[in-house]
Write a protein that holds these residues in place. Structure first.
Motif, PDB file in Angstrom:
ATOM      1  N   ASN A 171      13.976  -9.963  21.706  1.00 53.09           N
ATOM      2  CA  ASN A 171      13.830 -10.863  20.572  1.00 53.09           C
ATOM      3  C   ASN A 171      15.131 -11.605  20.284  1.00 53.09           C
ATOM      4  N   ALA A 172      16.055 -11.570  21.223  1.00 54.79           N
ATOM      5  CA  ALA A 172      17.315 -12.291  21.070  1.00 54.79           C
ATOM      6  C   ALA A 172      17.028 -13.788  21.000  1.00 54.79           C
ATOM      7  N   SER A 173      18.020 -14.546  20.618  1.00 54.91           N
ATOM      8  CA  SER A 173      17.837 -15.993  20.525  1.00 54.91           C
ATOM      9  C   SER A 173      17.419 -16.530  21.882  1.00 54.91           C
ATOM     10  N   TYR A 174      16.865 -17.697  21.877  1.00 56.17           N
ATOM     11  CA  TYR A 174      16.444 -18.306  23.133  1.00 56.17           C
ATOM     12  C   TYR A 174      17.622 -18.776  23.974  1.00 56.17           C
ATOM     13  N   ASP A 175      18.839 -18.678  23.472  1.00 53.31           N
ATOM     14  CA  ASP A 175      20.000 -19.136  24.232  1.00 53.31           C
ATOM     15  C   ASP A 175      20.489 -18.097  25.229  1.00 53.31           C
ATOM     16  N   ILE A 176      20.417 -16.825  24.869  1.00 49.07           N
ATOM     17  CA  ILE A 176      20.976 -15.765  25.716  1.00 49.07           C
ATOM     18  C   ILE A 176      19.963 -14.626  25.845  1.00 49.07           C
ATOM     19  N   GLU A 177      19.805 -14.147  27.069  1.00 47.70           N
ATOM     20  CA  GLU A 177      18.983 -12.971  27.316  1.00 47.70           C
ATOM     21  C   GLU A 177      19.845 -11.935  28.015  1.00 47.70           C
ATOM     22  N   MET A 178      19.560 -10.669  27.746  1.00 45.67           N
ATOM     23  CA  MET A 178      20.322  -9.585  28.353  1.00 45.67           C
ATOM     24  C   MET A 178      19.369  -8.643  29.069  1.00 45.67           C
ATOM     25  N   TYR A 179      19.819  -8.163  30.245  1.00 47.96           N
ATOM     26  CA  TYR A 179      18.999  -7.295  31.072  1.00 47.96           C
ATOM     27  C   TYR A 179      19.833  -6.147  31.625  1.00 47.96           C
ATOM     28  N   ARG A 180      19.154  -5.046  31.924  1.00 48.42           N
ATOM     29  CA  ARG A 180      19.714  -3.962  32.709  1.00 48.42           C
ATOM     30  C   ARG A 180      18.983  -4.047  34.043  1.00 48.42           C
ATOM     31  N   PRO A 228      22.054 -21.197  44.372  1.00 49.71           N
ATOM     32  CA  PRO A 228      21.572 -20.076  45.185  1.00 49.71           C
ATOM     33  C   PRO A 228      22.485 -18.858  45.043  1.00 49.71           C
ATOM     34  N   HIS A 229      21.879 -17.697  44.805  1.00 48.79           N
ATOM     35  CA  HIS A 229      22.654 -16.466  44.689  1.00 48.79           C
ATOM     36  C   HIS A 229      21.783 -15.274  45.073  1.00 48.79           C
ATOM     37  N   SER A 230      22.457 -14.176  45.417  1.00 47.38           N
ATOM     38  CA  SER A 230      21.751 -12.941  45.770  1.00 47.38           C
ATOM     39  C   SER A 230      22.647 -11.755  45.483  1.00 47.38           C
ATOM     40  N   TYR A 231      22.002 -10.607  45.394  1.00 45.38           N
ATOM     41  CA  TYR A 231      22.688  -9.342  45.145  1.00 45.38           C
ATOM     42  C   TYR A 231      22.395  -8.408  46.312  1.00 45.38           C
ATOM     43  N   THR A 232      23.432  -7.722  46.824  1.00 48.24           N
ATOM     44  CA  THR A 232      23.236  -6.760  47.907  1.00 48.24           C
ATOM     45  C   THR A 232      23.962  -5.468  47.566  1.00 48.24           C
ATOM     46  N   ASN A 233      23.267  -4.359  47.788  1.00 49.93           N
ATOM     47  CA  ASN A 233      23.833  -3.029  47.605  1.00 49.93           C
ATOM     48  C   ASN A 233      23.913  -2.403  48.992  1.00 49.93           C
ATOM     49  N   HIS A 234      25.133  -2.277  49.533  1.00 50.70           N
ATOM     50  CA  HIS A 234      25.326  -1.691  50.864  1.00 50.70           C
ATOM     51  C   HIS A 234      25.542  -0.186  50.812  1.00 50.70           C
ATOM     52  N   THR A 235      25.431   0.417  49.628  1.00 55.12           N
ATOM     53  CA  THR A 235      25.709   1.849  49.493  1.00 55.12           C
ATOM     54  C   THR A 235      24.420   2.666  49.584  1.00 55.12           C
ATOM     55  N   ASP A 236      24.581   3.971  49.592  1.00 52.40           N
ATOM     56  CA  ASP A 236      23.439   4.889  49.641  1.00 52.40           C
ATOM     57  C   ASP A 236      22.993   5.330  48.248  1.00 52.40           C
ATOM     58  N   SER A 237      23.548   4.692  47.201  1.00 58.95           N
ATOM     59  CA  SER A 237      23.195   5.031  45.821  1.00 58.95           C
ATOM     60  C   SER A 237      22.704   3.785  45.092  1.00 58.95           C
ATOM     61  N   GLU A 238      21.842   4.005  44.115  1.00 55.53           N
ATOM     62  CA  GLU A 238      21.361   2.910  43.279  1.00 55.53           C
ATOM     63  C   GLU A 238      22.536   2.303  42.519  1.00 55.53           C
ATOM     64  N   ALA A 239      22.564   0.974  42.405  1.00 49.91           N
ATOM     65  CA  ALA A 239      23.577   0.276  41.602  1.00 49.91           C
ATOM     66  C   ALA A 239      22.916  -0.190  40.308  1.00 49.91           C
ATOM     67  N   VAL A 240      23.658  -0.111  39.209  1.00 49.32           N
ATOM     68  CA  VAL A 240      23.154  -0.543  37.911  1.00 49.32           C
ATOM     69  C   VAL A 240      24.048  -1.663  37.395  1.00 49.32           C
ATOM     70  N   LEU A 241      23.427  -2.731  36.927  1.00 47.17           N
ATOM     71  CA  LEU A 241      24.161  -3.890  36.406  1.00 47.17           C
ATOM     72  C   LEU A 241      23.665  -4.232  35.014  1.00 47.17           C
ATOM     73  N   HIS A 242      24.521  -4.832  34.228  1.00 45.67           N
ATOM     74  CA  HIS A 242      24.119  -5.502  33.002  1.00 45.67           C
ATOM     75  C   HIS A 242      24.242  -6.986  33.294  1.00 45.67           C
ATOM     76  N   ILE A 243      23.175  -7.714  33.015  1.00 39.70           N
ATOM     77  CA  ILE A 243      23.138  -9.144  33.304  1.00 39.70           C
ATOM     78  C   ILE A 243      22.816  -9.901  32.030  1.00 39.70           C
ATOM     79  N   SER A 244      23.602 -10.937  31.755  1.00 34.64           N
ATOM     80  CA  SER A 244      23.316 -11.854  30.658  1.00 34.64           C
ATOM     81  C   SER A 244      22.994 -13.201  31.263  1.00 34.64           C
ATOM     82  N   LEU A 245      21.995 -13.849  30.710  1.00 35.88           N
ATOM     83  CA  LEU A 245      21.607 -15.176  31.165  1.00 35.88           C
ATOM     84  C   LEU A 245      21.722 -16.124  29.993  1.00 35.88           C
TER      85      LEU A 245
END
Length: 187
Positions: free
Chosen positions: A104-113, A166-183
């Motif tokens: 329910n954040a403003s339409y200007d910024i969204e946040m994700y895990r 154009p962009h992409s995310y790659t995890n070369h490790t053997d463990s899950e990666a967690v990010l916080h992303i703001s748009l």
């Protein structure tokens, strides 16, 4: 999309989509042309008969020039989002999982895990024009490609870039990666 109360969310998305489409005086056929999503799929979403992927919702939000989370807006004055609970979206290959934080954040910024599975990559749809993406690695290490350049981010490293490039995310490790992303939308 995986949710505890998935049918209610699917119906909410369908109703919101229909409302925004009608506000723009568009037919399903016109929206299909604009988004690249079939008329049949759009109709099924509006009627709450299908569970759209994250890619489909991105195409719709871009086509309607709406922030992604506009289709999920909540009117609650206080919102609590616990990791691993509530609204979750998965990529077609199930290697990228996104949980909105503050829908329910403003339409200007969204946040994700976001969660990127071990030894996998995610190639998102291009985002809205003039939008900015800010990603912080919370656990693990991520390789991010932006406009042909490669950036390695370790725990707590952050990056900001034009999200319509154009962009992409790659995890070369053997463990899950967690990010916080703001748009941040530049509408």
């Amino acid at each position: 999309m995986e949710v505890d109360d998935s049918k209610q969310i699917i119906l909410q998305v369908g109703a919101a989509l229909k409302k925004f489409r009608k506000e723009k005086n568009m037919s399903l056929e016109e929206l299909a042309e604009l988004t690249g999503v079939s008329k049949l799929t759009l109709g099924n979403i509006e009627r709450g008969e299908t569970n759209p992927t994250i890619a489909i919702i991105w195409r719709i939000s871009k086509g309607l020039s709406l922030p992604f989370m506009a289709l999920f807006k909540s009117e609650d004055p206080v919102c609590l989002y616990r990791a691993g609970e509530g609204l979750r979206f998965t990529s077609d290959h199930k290697n990228w999982i996104v949980e909105p934080i503050f829908k329910n954040a403003s339409y200007d910024i969204e946040m994700y895990r976001a969660y990127l599975q071990p030894n996998s990559s995610y190639y998102p749809e291009g985002h809205h024009m003039n939008s900015t993406e800010i990603a912080t690695v919370m656990t693990g290490a991520i390789e991010i490609h932006v406009n042909g350049e490669v950036y390695l981010l370790n725990q707590y490293d952050s990056i900001s870039f034009r999200a319509d490039s154009p962009h992409s995310y790659t995890n070369h490790t053997d463990s899950e990666a967690v990010l916080h992303i703001s748009l941040k939308y530049g509408m």
